[in-house]
Write an enzyme that holds these catalytic residues in place. Structure first.
Site, PDB file in Angstrom:
ATOM      1  N   HIS A   1     -20.906 -62.765  79.468  1.00 48.64           N
ATOM      2  CA  HIS A   1     -19.580 -62.891  79.021  1.00 48.64           C
ATOM      3  C   HIS A   1     -18.701 -62.952  79.963  1.00 48.64           C
ATOM      4  CE1 HIS A   1     -16.119 -62.582  76.063  1.00 48.64           C
ATOM      5  NE2 HIS A   1     -15.552 -61.823  77.257  1.00 48.64           N
TER       6      HIS A   1
ATOM      7  N   GLN B   1     -20.601 -65.954  89.975  1.00 52.73           N
ATOM      8  CA  GLN B   1     -21.436 -64.674  89.856  1.00 52.73           C
ATOM      9  C   GLN B   1     -22.202 -64.533  88.784  1.00 52.73           C
ATOM     10  OE1 GLN B   1     -21.021 -62.751  92.489  1.00 52.73           O
ATOM     11  NE2 GLN B   1     -19.638 -64.492  93.270  1.00 52.73           N
TER      12      GLN B   1
HETATM   13  C1  GAR Z   1     -20.536 -68.905  80.641  1.00 55.16           C
HETATM   14  O1  GAR Z   1     -19.116 -68.744  81.453  1.00 55.16           O
HETATM   15  C2  GAR Z   1     -20.793 -67.869  79.661  1.00 55.16           C
HETATM   16  O2  GAR Z   1     -20.395 -66.625  80.377  1.00 55.16           O
HETATM   17  C3  GAR Z   1     -19.903 -68.155  78.724  1.00 55.16           C
HETATM   18  O3  GAR Z   1     -20.045 -69.630  78.468  1.00 55.16           O
HETATM   19  C4  GAR Z   1     -20.475 -70.212  79.520  1.00 55.16           C
HETATM   20  C5  GAR Z   1     -21.470 -71.103  79.639  1.00 55.16           C
HETATM   21  O4  GAR Z   1     -21.904 -71.840  80.737  1.00 55.16           O
HETATM   22  N1  GAR Z   1     -20.063 -67.575  77.304  1.00 55.16           N
HETATM   23  C6  GAR Z   1     -19.176 -67.386  76.413  1.00 55.16           C
HETATM   24  O5  GAR Z   1     -18.069 -67.580  76.581  1.00 55.16           O
HETATM   25  C7  GAR Z   1     -19.854 -66.614  75.179  1.00 55.16           C
HETATM   26  N2  GAR Z   1     -18.969 -66.149  74.194  1.00 55.16           N
HETATM   27  P1  GAR Z   1     -23.394 -72.631  80.923  1.00 55.16           P
HETATM   28  O6  GAR Z   1     -23.530 -73.217  79.526  1.00 55.16           O
HETATM   29  O7  GAR Z   1     -22.954 -73.511  81.950  1.00 55.16           O
HETATM   30  O8  GAR Z   1     -24.271 -71.383  81.360  1.00 55.16           O
END
Ligand code: GAR
Length: 225
Positions: free
Chosen positions: A117, A181
């Protein structure tokens, strides 16, 4: 089993909805040996998620389970669970998976279902959390990896990474700083699972000692901007 005893590679499933940069970090972590594990399945609820393409490039089995084709969350989750069980996955990682899961699903996979998160929980659960952090005027935010429980963004915290929130930040600049990070944090946590070093005691997570000397946070307040 002793934590020093060699164990078979952990079978990992990753659930995504979008770009899949965290999935990529986990793929890379397995490839370099940081994670003594193997991604056995990537599931996306979004047919257009770029993360699906990332998985295919690495010959990782993929499944699209489009939530729009189901009448209820329960029906979607049942198919998702059957698919995950068939893959033999031992650890399920939510990586930008933007669906709320039913409490039955969370209970069924208790202790082996984790999420990343983009905020320092318990501050800023839910959506648009980088905007929430900027609007609240906090000086630090970051990322949290936690166990999934029926309440959204509320399970026991496994590890966190901290970044500064700068005066000129926009949602996008803060999200990008946090994401960098996340890409360090998530592989590290999955490594601990693969080493069977994660325990939950009285609702709090303990990491059994290893080469990181029990460190379970990456504190990076003056880090890259
Ligand atoms: C990331 O920042 C993750 O922490 C967030 O979505 C993004 C996905 O990026 N998740 C949430 O907000 C879950 N509620 P990615 O598809 O490039 O890994």
């Amino acid at each position: 089993m002793n934590i020093d005893t060699p164990r078979p590679p952990l079978k990992i499933a990753v659930l995504i909805s979008g770009g899949g940069s965290n999935l990529q970090a986990l793929i890379d972590g397995c490839a370099t040996g940081l994670i003594p594990g193997r991604i056995v399945l990537v599931v996306s609820n979004n047919p257009d998620a770029f993360g699906v393409e990332r998985a295919r490039r690495h010959q990782i089995p993929t499944r699209i389970i489009d939530h729009r084709l189901f009448d209820s969350r329960a029906a979607f989750d049942q198919v998702l669970a059957r698919t995950l069980d068939e893959s033999g996955a031992e650890l399920i990682c939510l990586a930008g998976f933007m669906r709320v899961l039913t409490s039955d699903f969370a209970h069924y996979y208790a202790k082996r279902l984790i999420n990343i998160h983009p905020a320092l929980l318990p501050a800023f659960p839910g959506l648009h959390v980088q905007r929430q952090a900027i609007d609240a005027g906090v000086r630090f935010s970051g990322a949290t990896v936690h166990f999934v429980v029926p309440e959204v963004d509320a399970g026991p915290i496994i590890a966190q990474a901290v970044v500064p929130v700068l005066a000129h930040d926009t949602h996008d600049t803060l999200a990008a700083r946090i994401l960098r990070q996340e890409h360090r944090l998530y592989p590290l946590v999955v490594r601990w699972f693969a080493q069977d070093r994660v325990r939950v005691e009285d609702g709090r997570v303990r990491i059994l000692d290893g080469e990181e000397n029990g460190q379970h946070a990456l504190i990076n307040p003056m880090g890259e901007v």
